[in-house]
Design a protein around this motif. Structure first.
Motif, PDB file in Angstrom:
ATOM      1  N   LYS A  51      67.760  14.254  75.927  1.00 56.43           N
ATOM      2  CA  LYS A  51      69.045  14.944  76.127  1.00 56.43           C
ATOM      3  C   LYS A  51      69.696  15.295  74.786  1.00 56.43           C
ATOM      4  O   LYS A  51      70.120  16.431  74.567  1.00 56.43           O
ATOM      5  CB  LYS A  51      69.998  14.066  76.964  1.00 56.43           C
ATOM      6  CG  LYS A  51      69.423  13.673  78.313  1.00 56.43           C
ATOM      7  CD  LYS A  51      70.345  12.761  79.089  1.00 56.43           C
ATOM      8  CE  LYS A  51      70.591  11.393  78.469  1.00 56.43           C
ATOM      9  NZ  LYS A  51      69.383  10.533  78.369  1.00 56.43           N
ATOM     10  N   SER A  52      69.769  14.292  73.900  1.00 56.75           N
ATOM     11  CA  SER A  52      70.372  14.558  72.586  1.00 56.75           C
ATOM     12  C   SER A  52      69.512  15.539  71.802  1.00 56.75           C
ATOM     13  O   SER A  52      70.027  16.414  71.101  1.00 56.75           O
ATOM     14  CB  SER A  52      70.526  13.261  71.787  1.00 56.75           C
ATOM     15  OG  SER A  52      71.390  12.387  72.464  1.00 56.75           O
ATOM     16  N   GLU A  56      70.642  18.960  70.067  1.00 51.77           N
ATOM     17  CA  GLU A  56      70.368  19.201  68.639  1.00 51.77           C
ATOM     18  C   GLU A  56      69.621  20.515  68.431  1.00 51.77           C
ATOM     19  O   GLU A  56      69.859  21.228  67.468  1.00 51.77           O
ATOM     20  CB  GLU A  56      69.558  18.042  68.048  1.00 51.77           C
ATOM     21  CG  GLU A  56      70.410  16.812  67.804  1.00 51.77           C
ATOM     22  CD  GLU A  56      69.595  15.557  67.485  1.00 51.77           C
ATOM     23  OE1 GLU A  56      70.157  14.469  67.567  1.00 51.77           O
ATOM     24  OE2 GLU A  56      68.391  15.689  67.178  1.00 51.77           O
ATOM     25  N   PHE A  92      80.576  14.096  69.777  1.00 50.42           N
ATOM     26  CA  PHE A  92      79.637  12.993  70.000  1.00 50.42           C
ATOM     27  C   PHE A  92      80.357  11.800  70.638  1.00 50.42           C
ATOM     28  O   PHE A  92      81.580  11.800  70.771  1.00 50.42           O
ATOM     29  CB  PHE A  92      79.021  12.550  68.665  1.00 50.42           C
ATOM     30  CG  PHE A  92      78.251  13.640  67.971  1.00 50.42           C
ATOM     31  CD1 PHE A  92      76.948  13.926  68.329  1.00 50.42           C
ATOM     32  CD2 PHE A  92      78.847  14.398  66.961  1.00 50.42           C
ATOM     33  CE1 PHE A  92      76.238  14.941  67.694  1.00 50.42           C
ATOM     34  CE2 PHE A  92      78.144  15.411  66.319  1.00 50.42           C
ATOM     35  CZ  PHE A  92      76.841  15.686  66.689  1.00 50.42           C
ATOM     36  N   ASP A 172      77.863  15.231  73.582  1.00 50.85           N
ATOM     37  CA  ASP A 172      76.854  14.200  73.797  1.00 50.85           C
ATOM     38  C   ASP A 172      77.529  12.879  74.154  1.00 50.85           C
ATOM     39  O   ASP A 172      78.028  12.176  73.271  1.00 50.85           O
ATOM     40  CB  ASP A 172      75.980  14.045  72.540  1.00 50.85           C
ATOM     41  CG  ASP A 172      74.679  13.313  72.837  1.00 50.85           C
ATOM     42  OD1 ASP A 172      74.546  12.763  73.954  1.00 50.85           O
ATOM     43  OD2 ASP A 172      73.792  13.297  71.964  1.00 50.85           O
ATOM     44  N   GLU A 173      77.558  12.565  75.429  1.00 46.06           N
ATOM     45  CA  GLU A 173      78.227  11.365  75.946  1.00 46.06           C
ATOM     46  C   GLU A 173      79.626  11.205  75.346  1.00 46.06           C
ATOM     47  O   GLU A 173      79.940  10.161  74.762  1.00 46.06           O
ATOM     48  CB  GLU A 173      77.394  10.114  75.642  1.00 46.06           C
ATOM     49  CG  GLU A 173      75.991  10.162  76.218  1.00 46.06           C
ATOM     50  CD  GLU A 173      75.264   8.846  76.026  1.00 46.06           C
ATOM     51  OE1 GLU A 173      75.838   7.814  76.386  1.00 46.06           O
ATOM     52  OE2 GLU A 173      74.141   8.861  75.498  1.00 46.06           O
TER      53      GLU A 173
END
Ligand SMILES: Nc1ncnc2c1ncn2[C@@H]1O[C@H](COP(=O)(O)OP(=O)(O)OP(=O)(O)O)[C@@H](O)[C@H]1O
Ligand SMILES: [Mg+2]
Length: 275
Positions: A51-52, A56, A92, A172-173
């Motif tokens: 996912k990350s 990216e 993030f 991201d989360e």
């Protein structure tokens, strides 16, 4: 646009693969995805499903170059072109604010980095209106990050991601480190920001209910190497209200995501996935 018309596609991913050569890890195994302009899309999948890595690649911020195979186009641009044109903001799990800058200076940074020609007063005005939009009381504007709560820090991080008014927000989360109550209020805040700004949002989360409550569609990724197991549309009305999470329809939708996670995207034992 006419009511009911299909919005144009903002992002296209075609067979995107990522192999980290140094560690010989196959992170993404061929991701195909189209995201509409102004869509709120969540990515969910087991830990390590890429996912990350996917965020990216979209933002061209990986330390190992771009996709190994496949193609990514965002608003007709490659990720590299998008980054150069400051076409996205990113948030993030940790706010990643600079500890030696105050709130206001942290928000000014994107203007400095972009060498913005916007007059200083206009820059200040935009930051002020965004800080007001995220509900951060003026009293806290001269504070350093460590003097703020986690929720306040994330509000500042969201402002910093929005100051250049990019069409795309990658997250991201973003609420992963917050307590449950703060997390819920940040979800409502983000939905409010999204409805006012109509950004395209791609948000990674480990929470099934967060993904279903906020998104237009939920993308379920498989175990590494990550592939799209299922794309689940969320047929709940907008604006979303917390009471919707108490309905049978909501439970059914969450059940579909859970099932998709079980059938290739995770398992009952996967502790990274939360209800
Ligand atoms: N820079 C890197 N170099 C080598 N391997 C990497 C790199 N970044 C990620 N990986 C590997 O790629 C895989 C996917 O990682 P990624 O961080 O994208 O997963 P994730 O889905 O975001 O996981 P989590 O839910 O735990 O955040 C993992 O096996 C990870 O070890
Ligand atoms: Mg991750």
């Amino acid at each position: 646009m006419f009511p009911g018309a299909t919005p144009p596609i903002a992002i296209r991913l075609f067979n995107v693969k990522k192999h980290f050569k140094d560690r010989d890890v196959e992170a993404l195994g061929g991701v195909d995805l189209e995201v509409a302009q102004g869509e709120f899309l969540s990515l969910i999948g087991p830990s390590g499903s890429g996912k990350s890595t996917l965020l990216e690649l979209l933002g061209d911020i990986g330390d190992e170059g771009g996709a190994t195979e496949g193609e990514i186009l965002i608003e007709g641009k490659t990720p590299q072109e998008l980054r150069r044109s400051k076409g996205y903001g990113i948030v993030f799990q940790d706010s990643t604010l600079f500890p030696w800058y105050r709130v206001f200076e942290n928000c000014l940074l994107p203007f400095r980095i972009a060498k913005s020609e916007l007059p200083k007063e206009e820059q200040a005005k935009r930051i002020e209106s965004l800080l007001e939009m995220v509900g951060l009381d003026r009293k806290f504007w001269p504070y350093y990050p460590k003097e703020l709560s986690g929720g306040m820090q994330q509000r500042v991080a969201i402002v910093r991601a929005l100051v250049l008014d990019p069409p795309l927000l990658l997250m991201d989360e973003p609420f992963g480190a917050l307590d449950d109550l703060t997390r819920k209020s940040m979800q409502m805040l983000l939905l409010d920001i999204w409805s006012k700004t109509r950004k395209t949002i791609i948000m990674v989360t480990h929470s099934i209910s967060e993904a279903c409550f906020m998104s237009d569609r939920v993308v379920v990724l498989s175990h590494r190497p990550g592939r799209v197991v299922r794309l689940i549309p969320i047929p709940l009305d907008r604006p979303r209200e917390r009471s919707m999470t108490e309905t049978k329809a909501f439970a059914r939708i969450c059940g579909m995501v859970r099932e998709a996670l079980g059938s290739g995207g995770g398992s009952e034992e996967d502790t990274s996935i939360k209800e």
